[in-house]
Design a protein around this motif. Sequence first.
Motif, PDB file in Angstrom:
ATOM      1  N   ILE A   5      74.894  81.782 121.365  1.00  0.00           N
ATOM      2  CA  ILE A   5      74.545  80.368 121.512  1.00  0.00           C
ATOM      3  C   ILE A   5      73.990  80.150 122.916  1.00  0.00           C
ATOM      4  O   ILE A   5      74.566  80.628 123.896  1.00  0.00           O
ATOM      5  CB  ILE A   5      75.784  79.459 121.334  1.00  0.00           C
ATOM      6  CG1 ILE A   5      76.473  79.714 119.998  1.00  0.00           C
ATOM      7  CG2 ILE A   5      75.429  77.996 121.498  1.00  0.00           C
ATOM      8  CD1 ILE A   5      75.753  79.194 118.799  1.00  0.00           C
ATOM      9  N   ASN A   6      72.882  79.427 123.005  1.00  0.00           N
ATOM     10  CA  ASN A   6      72.293  79.084 124.294  1.00  0.00           C
ATOM     11  C   ASN A   6      73.222  78.093 125.011  1.00  0.00           C
ATOM     12  O   ASN A   6      73.882  77.278 124.387  1.00  0.00           O
ATOM     13  CB  ASN A   6      70.913  78.464 124.071  1.00  0.00           C
ATOM     14  CG  ASN A   6      70.126  78.362 125.360  1.00  0.00           C
ATOM     15  OD1 ASN A   6      70.695  78.267 126.435  1.00  0.00           O
ATOM     16  ND2 ASN A   6      68.806  78.387 125.231  1.00  0.00           N
ATOM     17  N   VAL A   7      73.272  78.144 126.330  1.00  0.00           N
ATOM     18  CA  VAL A   7      74.150  77.278 127.123  1.00  0.00           C
ATOM     19  C   VAL A   7      73.866  75.808 126.840  1.00  0.00           C
ATOM     20  O   VAL A   7      74.793  75.002 126.712  1.00  0.00           O
ATOM     21  CB  VAL A   7      74.012  77.594 128.633  1.00  0.00           C
ATOM     22  CG1 VAL A   7      74.762  76.576 129.461  1.00  0.00           C
ATOM     23  CG2 VAL A   7      74.535  78.985 128.925  1.00  0.00           C
ATOM     24  N   HIS A   8      72.615  75.438 126.713  1.00  0.00           N
ATOM     25  CA  HIS A   8      72.272  74.038 126.439  1.00  0.00           C
ATOM     26  C   HIS A   8      72.894  73.577 125.119  1.00  0.00           C
ATOM     27  O   HIS A   8      73.499  72.507 125.041  1.00  0.00           O
ATOM     28  CB  HIS A   8      70.752  73.850 126.406  1.00  0.00           C
ATOM     29  CG  HIS A   8      70.347  72.451 126.046  1.00  0.00           C
ATOM     30  ND1 HIS A   8      70.496  71.389 126.912  1.00  0.00           N
ATOM     31  CD2 HIS A   8      69.834  71.948 124.889  1.00  0.00           C
ATOM     32  CE1 HIS A   8      70.090  70.288 126.313  1.00  0.00           C
ATOM     33  NE2 HIS A   8      69.672  70.594 125.084  1.00  0.00           N
ATOM     34  N   ASP A   9      72.764  74.403 124.074  1.00  0.00           N
ATOM     35  CA  ASP A   9      73.362  74.069 122.776  1.00  0.00           C
ATOM     36  C   ASP A   9      74.891  74.082 122.866  1.00  0.00           C
ATOM     37  O   ASP A   9      75.562  73.278 122.222  1.00  0.00           O
ATOM     38  CB  ASP A   9      72.899  75.052 121.699  1.00  0.00           C
ATOM     39  CG  ASP A   9      71.417  74.904 121.395  1.00  0.00           C
ATOM     40  OD1 ASP A   9      70.888  73.784 121.570  1.00  0.00           O
ATOM     41  OD2 ASP A   9      70.806  75.908 120.988  1.00  0.00           O
ATOM     42  N   ALA A  10      75.430  74.984 123.664  1.00  0.00           N
ATOM     43  CA  ALA A  10      76.882  75.057 123.820  1.00  0.00           C
ATOM     44  C   ALA A  10      77.422  73.782 124.452  1.00  0.00           C
ATOM     45  O   ALA A  10      78.475  73.282 124.054  1.00  0.00           O
ATOM     46  CB  ALA A  10      77.257  76.273 124.662  1.00  0.00           C
ATOM     47  N   LYS A  11      76.708  73.248 125.442  1.00  0.00           N
ATOM     48  CA  LYS A  11      77.146  71.994 126.072  1.00  0.00           C
ATOM     49  C   LYS A  11      77.110  70.855 125.063  1.00  0.00           C
ATOM     50  O   LYS A  11      77.989  70.007 125.049  1.00  0.00           O
ATOM     51  CB  LYS A  11      76.275  71.660 127.282  1.00  0.00           C
ATOM     52  CG  LYS A  11      76.541  72.556 128.477  1.00  0.00           C
ATOM     53  CD  LYS A  11      75.915  72.031 129.745  1.00  0.00           C
ATOM     54  CE  LYS A  11      74.415  72.086 129.733  1.00  0.00           C
ATOM     55  NZ  LYS A  11      73.810  71.696 131.019  1.00  0.00           N
ATOM     56  N   THR A  12      76.108  70.846 124.218  1.00  0.00           N
ATOM     57  CA  THR A  12      75.955  69.783 123.231  1.00  0.00           C
ATOM     58  C   THR A  12      77.038  69.847 122.157  1.00  0.00           C
ATOM     59  O   THR A  12      77.540  68.824 121.708  1.00  0.00           O
ATOM     60  CB  THR A  12      74.571  69.876 122.558  1.00  0.00           C
ATOM     61  OG1 THR A  12      73.570  69.859 123.570  1.00  0.00           O
ATOM     62  CG2 THR A  12      74.343  68.725 121.606  1.00  0.00           C
ATOM     63  N   HIS A  13      77.426  71.064 121.750  1.00  0.00           N
ATOM     64  CA  HIS A  13      78.367  71.256 120.635  1.00  0.00           C
ATOM     65  C   HIS A  13      79.646  71.960 121.081  1.00  0.00           C
ATOM     66  O   HIS A  13      80.259  72.701 120.299  1.00  0.00           O
ATOM     67  CB  HIS A  13      77.695  72.070 119.524  1.00  0.00           C
ATOM     68  CG  HIS A  13      76.439  71.464 119.022  1.00  0.00           C
ATOM     69  ND1 HIS A  13      76.409  70.333 118.240  1.00  0.00           N
ATOM     70  CD2 HIS A  13      75.144  71.823 119.206  1.00  0.00           C
ATOM     71  CE1 HIS A  13      75.167  70.028 117.952  1.00  0.00           C
ATOM     72  NE2 HIS A  13      74.369  70.911 118.533  1.00  0.00           N
ATOM     73  N   PHE A  14      80.060  71.727 122.318  1.00  0.00           N
ATOM     74  CA  PHE A  14      81.195  72.467 122.879  1.00  0.00           C
ATOM     75  C   PHE A  14      82.472  72.310 122.058  1.00  0.00           C
ATOM     76  O   PHE A  14      83.183  73.275 121.792  1.00  0.00           O
ATOM     77  CB  PHE A  14      81.439  72.031 124.332  1.00  0.00           C
ATOM     78  CG  PHE A  14      82.440  72.876 125.042  1.00  0.00           C
ATOM     79  CD1 PHE A  14      82.178  74.207 125.305  1.00  0.00           C
ATOM     80  CD2 PHE A  14      83.653  72.349 125.443  1.00  0.00           C
ATOM     81  CE1 PHE A  14      83.101  75.003 125.964  1.00  0.00           C
ATOM     82  CE2 PHE A  14      84.584  73.130 126.100  1.00  0.00           C
ATOM     83  CZ  PHE A  14      84.307  74.466 126.362  1.00  0.00           C
ATOM     84  N   SER A  15      82.767  71.103 121.635  1.00  0.00           N
ATOM     85  CA  SER A  15      83.992  70.846 120.873  1.00  0.00           C
ATOM     86  C   SER A  15      84.007  71.649 119.569  1.00  0.00           C
ATOM     87  O   SER A  15      85.018  72.243 119.196  1.00  0.00           O
ATOM     88  CB  SER A  15      84.109  69.352 120.582  1.00  0.00           C
ATOM     89  OG  SER A  15      85.379  69.035 120.120  1.00  0.00           O
ATOM     90  N   LYS A  16      82.867  71.693 118.881  1.00  0.00           N
ATOM     91  CA  LYS A  16      82.772  72.454 117.635  1.00  0.00           C
ATOM     92  C   LYS A  16      82.915  73.949 117.902  1.00  0.00           C
ATOM     93  O   LYS A  16      83.556  74.672 117.136  1.00  0.00           O
ATOM     94  CB  LYS A  16      81.445  72.179 116.937  1.00  0.00           C
ATOM     95  CG  LYS A  16      81.341  70.776 116.381  1.00  0.00           C
ATOM     96  CD  LYS A  16      79.987  70.542 115.752  1.00  0.00           C
ATOM     97  CE  LYS A  16      79.871  69.089 115.300  1.00  0.00           C
ATOM     98  NZ  LYS A  16      78.549  68.777 114.771  1.00  0.00           N
ATOM     99  N   LEU A  17      82.322  74.405 119.001  1.00  0.00           N
ATOM    100  CA  LEU A  17      82.430  75.824 119.349  1.00  0.00           C
ATOM    101  C   LEU A  17      83.866  76.201 119.675  1.00  0.00           C
ATOM    102  O   LEU A  17      84.332  77.290 119.318  1.00  0.00           O
ATOM    103  CB  LEU A  17      81.511  76.158 120.528  1.00  0.00           C
ATOM    104  CG  LEU A  17      80.016  76.063 120.243  1.00  0.00           C
ATOM    105  CD1 LEU A  17      79.210  76.278 121.519  1.00  0.00           C
ATOM    106  CD2 LEU A  17      79.615  77.067 119.183  1.00  0.00           C
ATOM    107  N   LEU A  18      84.586  75.305 120.354  1.00  0.00           N
ATOM    108  CA  LEU A  18      86.003  75.561 120.641  1.00  0.00           C
ATOM    109  C   LEU A  18      86.795  75.706 119.351  1.00  0.00           C
ATOM    110  O   LEU A  18      87.645  76.600 119.232  1.00  0.00           O
ATOM    111  CB  LEU A  18      86.602  74.426 121.479  1.00  0.00           C
ATOM    112  CG  LEU A  18      86.360  74.488 122.972  1.00  0.00           C
ATOM    113  CD1 LEU A  18      86.998  73.274 123.652  1.00  0.00           C
ATOM    114  CD2 LEU A  18      86.903  75.756 123.571  1.00  0.00           C
TER     115      LEU A  18
END
Length: 82
Positions: A5-18
């Motif tokens: 996952i790109n960092v930009h997308d990770a910041k946007t969807h951080f809660s889902k990634l967690l």
Amino acid sequence: MTQIINVHDAKTHFSKLLNRAHAGEEIILAKAGKPYAKLVPIVEERPQRRPGRFEGQFVVDDSAFFDPLPEEELRLWEGRDD
């Protein structure tokens, strides 16, 4: 399954990634397309049990364990109201 996952997308969807990482998925965070960090669940380690660890540190007196109960206590256990 590992996903990058790109960092930009990770910041946007951080809660889902967690939530996904907590469910056991391994997620690689990428910066400019190159792997940068890994998001993984924390595995709680249980302390190893050691049989006999307290051997000799205390004494258990079980000599009265098999003695009959006193009549008053026996009545209470049996629910008698004599």
